[in-house]
Design an enzyme around this catalytic site. Structure first.
Site, PDB file in Angstrom:
ATOM      1  N   HIS A 284       0.830  -1.208   0.000  1.00 38.54           N
ATOM      2  CA  HIS A 284       0.000   0.000   0.000  1.00 38.54           C
ATOM      3  C   HIS A 284       0.857   1.248   0.000  1.00 38.54           C
ATOM      4  O   HIS A 284       0.522   2.255  -0.617  1.00 38.54           O
ATOM      5  CB  HIS A 284      -0.925  -0.017   1.224  1.00 38.54           C
ATOM      6  CG  HIS A 284      -2.135  -0.863   1.008  1.00 38.54           C
ATOM      7  ND1 HIS A 284      -2.847  -1.436   2.009  1.00 38.54           N
ATOM      8  CD2 HIS A 284      -2.757  -1.225  -0.144  1.00 38.54           C
ATOM      9  CE1 HIS A 284      -3.868  -2.120   1.510  1.00 38.54           C
ATOM     10  NE2 HIS A 284      -3.822  -2.011   0.198  1.00 38.54           N
TER      11      HIS A 284
ATOM     12  N   GLU B   3       2.725  -7.228 -29.919  1.00 37.60           N
ATOM     13  CA  GLU B   3       2.808  -7.718 -28.544  1.00 37.60           C
ATOM     14  C   GLU B   3       3.306  -9.156 -28.493  1.00 37.60           C
ATOM     15  O   GLU B   3       3.493  -9.709 -27.415  1.00 37.60           O
ATOM     16  CB  GLU B   3       1.429  -7.654 -27.887  1.00 37.60           C
ATOM     17  CG  GLU B   3       0.872  -6.254 -27.854  1.00 37.60           C
ATOM     18  CD  GLU B   3      -0.400  -6.164 -27.043  1.00 37.60           C
ATOM     19  OE1 GLU B   3      -0.320  -5.739 -25.898  1.00 37.60           O
ATOM     20  OE2 GLU B   3      -1.459  -6.548 -27.568  1.00 37.60           O
TER      21      GLU B   3
ATOM     22  N   ASP C  49       3.259  -6.839 -22.872  1.00 39.33           N
ATOM     23  CA  ASP C  49       2.995  -8.190 -23.365  1.00 39.33           C
ATOM     24  C   ASP C  49       4.170  -8.727 -24.177  1.00 39.33           C
ATOM     25  O   ASP C  49       4.483  -9.915 -24.101  1.00 39.33           O
ATOM     26  CB  ASP C  49       1.712  -8.212 -24.208  1.00 39.33           C
ATOM     27  CG  ASP C  49       0.487  -8.345 -23.320  1.00 39.33           C
ATOM     28  OD1 ASP C  49       0.532  -9.180 -22.405  1.00 39.33           O
ATOM     29  OD2 ASP C  49      -0.476  -7.609 -23.514  1.00 39.33           O
TER      30      ASP C  49
ATOM     31  N   CYS D 294       3.644   1.823 -26.482  1.00 37.16           N
ATOM     32  CA  CYS D 294       2.649   2.249 -25.499  1.00 37.16           C
ATOM     33  C   CYS D 294       2.690   1.377 -24.248  1.00 37.16           C
ATOM     34  O   CYS D 294       1.836   1.485 -23.389  1.00 37.16           O
ATOM     35  CB  CYS D 294       1.255   2.256 -26.106  1.00 37.16           C
ATOM     36  SG  CYS D 294       0.741   0.639 -26.703  1.00 37.16           S
TER      37      CYS D 294
HETATM   38  C1  PEP Z   1       1.209  -3.794 -23.511  1.00 38.59           C
HETATM   39  O1  PEP Z   1       1.000  -5.006 -23.524  1.00 38.59           O
HETATM   40  O2  PEP Z   1       2.338  -3.285 -23.433  1.00 38.59           O
HETATM   41  C2  PEP Z   1       0.066  -2.854 -23.606  1.00 38.59           C
HETATM   42  C3  PEP Z   1       0.245  -1.567 -23.731  1.00 38.59           C
HETATM   43  O3  PEP Z   1      -1.169  -3.399 -23.492  1.00 38.59           O
HETATM   44  P1  PEP Z   1      -1.829  -3.811 -22.077  1.00 38.59           P
HETATM   45  O4  PEP Z   1      -0.870  -3.385 -21.001  1.00 38.59           O
HETATM   46  O5  PEP Z   1      -3.140  -3.116 -22.012  1.00 38.59           O
HETATM   47  O6  PEP Z   1      -1.925  -5.284 -22.215  1.00 38.59           O
HETATM   48 MG    MG Z   2      -0.983  -5.727 -24.079  1.00 37.44          MG
END
Ligand code: PEP
Ligand code: MG
Length: 806
Positions: A441, A663, A687, A734
């Protein structure tokens, strides 16, 4: 060719009758079905070799489903699998009920279903019966809770699957306790692997250690039994409101040499201030007179109530996760199980109230330690509650050394959430602890307060107050008495100063700095903190709680709300990324042994193509109604055909810019071909790391492998960028990697053209980028690519940049 079915029963007569019943449903068609019933000499029992024979008889490339009755039938079938030499043959043992499962399996097999489909039908064959009986409020008896220590004759029971990513952790436990507080009912909850516990005890509920995907069995008796069960079911189905939280706070970085973990980003230098923990163990020798014990119980109850009120008071002045954590802690303070044990120790053994609460807490902590994982991170919370109660009972003041007029770096063995929320980010530059983890936490609170934090620093309490230290909560770096050069490296990352884009290097090379959002609620932060647009709109976060597919009109509303805020700017919207750690009730996915490798992301459209089509239509309508530059992309793409198919679907819907997420290693390796199909890609490093390193991203034990600095991940990204460069198509990142400032520099050097991250990271990334040239980024990337470990990559990049940071 159809799936073969083997029927294993103790009784040949039972097996034959069940098979006859199933055959009556197939109207003349012949399934491939064999019976393996009875033991040798046809006595009641089962025989593994008979099962092997039966499997061989019905085997084919479509596979075999084995349906068993009970007990030794299961063991014999498991043993039979050991005897099958043909390892290519797909034989599965059905979890379905014997009669209903057999009927469902036979009908699906005759209909040409795949082994996956036949298995799914059999496993879920009881659903119709269950829902019919539940609808008439009949009791579904939960075997696991019937052998509970606390006997409860249930008047009503029900069950629900935990859908929130972290499962039954402290906040949900407290919500359950709070929800049923006013119900006149005795309520118990069991989980898949634990006996029933009283639902009014948050620590007992935590002890269930129930995780996402597990079932909670709730039973209740008393006048408000139904109301209580309904309230709990609603909370569970609603994921305890945890829709827009990322599954687990990501482990920012881990240094395997020092064991230091960065849990909240930011790089600062400042003087150490040790947190004092002036609480000593209450004397075990003191035994109260019989006549004093009742009053001692009252003292304890009063102290408990005061501490609970104090936590409530704190929660009232806070917001967001800080508020929720303080509320949960207040509920845990008055846990009847904890108090009961302490009061009994006072009455029966004459312990002082302070000694009694000390020992009662130790019992719970011991249980939490055995369970490990998230629960072990709640130990600090329990000790903090205990210490506050003891301080009140023994009239000791709370440590007040944190009221300081000078900025400081707080150092402690561990830090309770209540200590953390009292910190003022203006004075407290960073937190350094020995114990705790990324999901404690305190770590969550540090992130929400924007205070850099690291944990796992050994012998930290030996550092003398006033010693100057450097802390980097993104990389896990910790330097005692840093030299001038090292100190100089912190100036560019002020904890949360504002960034004014656009993103570019010192020599003007533009790299878009974008925000990751889950809904329109995240937009204000993104805009205030300088996002040029949105690089990842996780649309599934808008609909995590929906039982039914949101209508096109509802979707249009949700998407327009975001597009409206980014007129003239880019919004990359991702189609539903359901499955694995993000189940969507309206996109049901059959039970899978490895959900992360199963039907998730784009693959859900194999079974529910209409949901994707509806979503694309909704995105197109929303885009047409607003003025954002809308890019659309699909998650979890593994093949070029999938990319091509997705792009075609977007064109049919009238969308003009379509891309895919990279991914999977497969997509990265095929990037050059993928680029021929799509307008852009965005790399999901979370991922991509999980699949490249074969390490479950939800497992904190594997966090070292899921480190975004892993050179193997960078090589994957390099492959993608190389594929893009010929066709000059945009490559975004991302995943979490983009929010680590130094790693973001490496990504730019590799050829990434847009970085998308949580809004709080924008400033640090944007400012570091602005201080370096493109050539610096390329040099850093090369250094990282040539490293043989994540840690080496971190160090070499830091070194390569330290001399050039402007
Ligand atoms: C990722 O896998 O890096 C991604 C941006 O998608 P998520 O974290 O939503 O799986
Ligand atoms: Mg992902």
């Amino acid at each position: 060719m159809m799936v073969g079915i083997v029927v294993v029963s103790h009784s040949p007569a039972l097996a034959e009758a069940a098979v006859n019943l199933a055959l009556a449903m197939t109207v003349g068609q012949s399934p491939r079905i064999e019976i393996a019933a009875g033991a040798v000499d046809d006595v009641i029992g089962t025989d593994a070799l008979r099962i092997v024979d039966a499997i061989k008889k019905v085997s084919s490339s479509k596979g075999v489903l084995v349906i068993m009755d009970l007990g030794s039938a299961i063991m014999s079938s498991e043993m039979a699998l050991e005897f099958i030499d043909d390892k290519a043959l797909d034989v599965r043992l059905s979890k379905g009920p014997f009669v209903e499962g057999l009927l469902a399996a036979v009908v699906r097999a005759v209909g040409g279903g795949s082994l996956d489909e036949v298995e799914y039908e059999a496993a879920n064959a009881l659903l119709a019966k269950v829902s019919q009986l539940s609808a008439t409020s009949e009791i579904i008896i939960n075997e696991q809770s019937s052998d509970s220590k606390t006997s409860l004759k249930p008047e009503i029971s029900s069950q629900a699957i935990l859908v929130n990513a972290i499962g039954l952790h402290a906040r949900p436990a407290a919500m359950i306790v709070g929800a049923i507080a006013d119900c006149h009912a005795q309520v118990q909850i069991a989980s898949d692997f634990s006996k029933a516990v009283p639902a009014n005890s948050p620590t007992a509920l935590l002890g269930l250690a129930a995780k996402c995907g597990q079932t909670l069995y709730i039973q209740a008796a008393g006048p408000d039994a139904k109301k209580a069960v309904d309230l709990i079911i609603n909370l569970v189905n609603d994921g305890f409101g945890e829709h827009d939280e990322s599954p687990l706070p990501s482990l920012k970085s881990y240094n395997p040499t020092t064991g230091v973990i960065g849990v909240s980003p930011g790089r600062v230098v400042g003087p150490v201030l040790q947190l004092l923990h002036p609480i000593s163990e209450p004397d075990v020798q003191v035994v109260l007179e019989l006549s004093d014990r009742k009053a001692a119980v009252q003292h304890l109850m009063l102290a408990v109530a005061q501490v609970a009120d104090w936590f409530k008071l704190q929660s009232a002045r806070l917001e967001g996760s800080a508020r929720e954590i303080m509320q949960a802690t207040s509920v845990i303070t008055t846990d009847p199980a904890l108090i009961k044990v302490a009061c009994e120790a006072i009455i029966n053994c004459g312990l002082t109230p302070e000694r009694a609460i000390w020992e009662a807490t130790e019992d719970i902590v011991a249980e939490f330690s055995v369970q490990g994982g998230l629960l072990s991170e709640r130990i600090t919370d329990m000790y903090d509650i205990r210490n506050r109660i003891i301080r009140l009972l023994t009239v000791q003041d709370a440590p007040d050394n944190l009221i300081s007029n000078e900025p400081y770096i707080l150092v402690a063995s561990d830090l309770a959430p209540a200590d953390t929320v009292m910190l003022n980010p203006r004075d407290c530059l960073a937190i350094v602890t020995e114990k705790g983890g990324p999901t404690s936490h305190s770590a969550i609170l540090a992130r929400s307060l924007g205070i850099p934090a690291i944990t796992g620093v050994t012998e930290v309490t030996a550092i003398v107050d006033g010693t100057i230290v450097l802390v980097d909560g993104a990389t896990g770096e910790f330097i005692i008495s840093p030299n001038d050069e090292q100190k100089g490296s912190v100036s560019f990352i002020a904890p949360i100063s504002l960034f004014h884009g656009p993103g570019r290097t010192s020599d003007g090379y533009q790299v878009q700095i974008l925000a990751n959002i889950g809904s329109v609620a995240d937009v204000p932060d993104a805009i205030t903190l300088g996002a040029e647009g949105v690089g990842l709109f996780r649309t599934e976060f808008c609909f995590l709680d929906r039982e039914d597919e949101p209508s096109i009109a509802e979707q249009v509303k949700a998407y327009r709300a975001v597009f409206k805020c980014f007129s003239g700017r880019k919004v990359v919207i991702r189609t539903l990324d359901a499955g694995s750690d993000k189940p969507l009730p309206f996109l049901p996915i059959r039970n899978e042994a490895n959900p992360a490798l199963g039907i998730r992301g784009y693959r859900t459209s194999w079974h529910s193509p209409e949901i994707l089509c509806n979503q694309l239509m909704a995105i197109a309508q929303a885009a047409a109604a607003e003025h954002a530059e809308v890019w659309v992309m699909a998650p979890m793409i593994a093949t070029v055909e999938e990319a091509q198919e997705f792009v075609q679907k977007t064109r049919v819907a009238g969308l003009t810019i379509a891309g895919v997420m990279i991914e999977t290693p497969a997509a990265a390796i095929m990037a050059d071909h993928l680029f021929e199909q799509v307008d852009f890609v965005s790399i999901g490093t979370n991922d991509l790391a999980q699949y490249t390193l074969a390490a479950d991203r939800m497992s904190s034990d594997l966090a070292v492998l899921n480190d975004p600095w892993q050179p193997s991940l960078m090589r994957m990204i390099e492959l993608v960028c190389r594929g893009a460069s010929d066709l000059k198509k945009p490559v975004g990142v991302c995943g979490e990697a983009a929010s680590d400032p130094y790693l973001a520099i490496v990504l730019v050097g590799l050829g990434v053209t847009a970085l998308s991250m949580s809004a709080r990271s924008i400033s640090a990334v944007g400012q570091l980028l602005a201080s370096l040239s493109l050539e610096d980024c390329r040099r850093a990337a090369q250094a990282a690519l040539n490293s043989d470990s994540a840690q080496a990559a971190r160090l070499v990049v830091r070194e390569s940049l330290s001399s050039v940071i402007k």
